[in-house]
Design an enzyme around this catalytic site. Sequence first.
Site, short mmCIF file in Angstrom:
data_model
loop_
_atom_site.label_atom_id
_atom_site.label_comp_id
_atom_site.label_asym_id
_atom_site.label_seq_id
_atom_site.Cartn_x
_atom_site.Cartn_y
_atom_site.Cartn_z
CG HIS A 118 25.60 37.35 23.51
ND1 HIS A 118 24.76 36.25 23.54
CD2 HIS A 118 25.45 37.91 22.28
CE1 HIS A 118 24.11 36.17 22.38
NE2 HIS A 118 24.53 37.15 21.59
CG ASP A 139 22.60 35.35 18.45
OD1 ASP A 139 23.48 35.90 19.13
OD2 ASP A 139 21.42 35.76 18.40
CD GLU A 173 22.95 40.12 23.08
OE1 GLU A 173 22.81 41.00 22.22
OE2 GLU A 173 22.37 39.00 23.00
CD GLU A 174 20.34 36.43 22.22
OE1 GLU A 174 19.61 37.37 21.87
OE2 GLU A 174 21.05 35.80 21.42
CG ASP A 201 26.02 39.30 19.10
OD1 ASP A 201 25.78 38.14 18.69
OD2 ASP A 201 25.24 39.94 19.82
CG HIS A 277 17.05 34.82 18.62
ND1 HIS A 277 16.70 36.10 18.29
CD2 HIS A 277 18.27 34.91 19.19
CE1 HIS A 277 17.66 36.93 18.64
NE2 HIS A 277 18.63 36.22 19.19
#
Length: 313
Positions: A118, A139, A173-174, A201, A277
């Site tokens: 992603h 990520d 995706e998130e 991922d 994140h």
Amino acid sequence: DAPRITKPPPLVVEQFRLSLADRPMLQGGFIQSALPALDAARMSETVKTLSSNKNRYYRSSHGVAAANWIADQFRTIGAGRSDVSVELFKHSFEQPSVIATIEGKGPHKNEIVVIGGHEDSINQSAFGSREMPAPGADDNASGVASVPEVYRVLVQTGFKNDRTLMSMTYAGEEVGLLGSQDIANRFRQQKKAVVAVMQLDMTAFPGAGNRVDFMTEFVSADLTRFSQKLMDTYVKTPWATDRCGYACSDHASWTKAGYPSVMPFEATMSTDNKDIHTTRDLISKLDFNHASSFLRLGLSFMAELSSEGGARI
């Protein structure tokens, strides 16, 4: 979750899955000759560029720009090849997914092998935002960067694939696997025979040391076991298994649509990168020697599953 789909997958997909247990290694000559062409430094440069965006949020102009940049990298690699194409797959939100295709050239050309990761990133301190910084180096710039590098080696070596090979970077995706869900469901509706999917991922944070961990839920057990054989045959890096505990990445979209998928991961869930994140998900935290295991696995996966015959160089 993906909407429930009741139509069975194409019979060829199920037959392929069942044949994986006894499938021999067919592409050893090519893979051994091509592995040295993989370049972790190129992967590092891709991560550096992608993580320099303010974010790659799925509803931001930054996310759109990142997707367009990825598509341009695929186009540059495949320039001059009439059997190569690059598509921006549009969704109901701003960021498109990217699909780069190397057309198959044999009796199995209507069957598809996919590798993907992603492209979006998120800062979850405010549940995501168009303008909040979210470098997303691990990520998932790390997984995304693996995909065009594997594609580059397949294209530039002139590898002759029987099956069609698709390299994908997924939007959204998130926020619920949105991009991969759209693509997998579209392919299912079109009755496309996707025989194998690998999801990358997070590939560059060695939380459990230089080891690859395979997730065991929302995946094909048969394809996972075959991928573990690829590890033993070509990658020569230790591997183990672990569980996300939920549908943690885009492999789940393909599985729910009836297609076999596998997800190798950078660490166990208890030792993974705790800075994802956030603004701290930076390239300085990553180890591209560790990431190179995923490059080798990705190339082995695409080459070995590309045909039913001998070496095609």
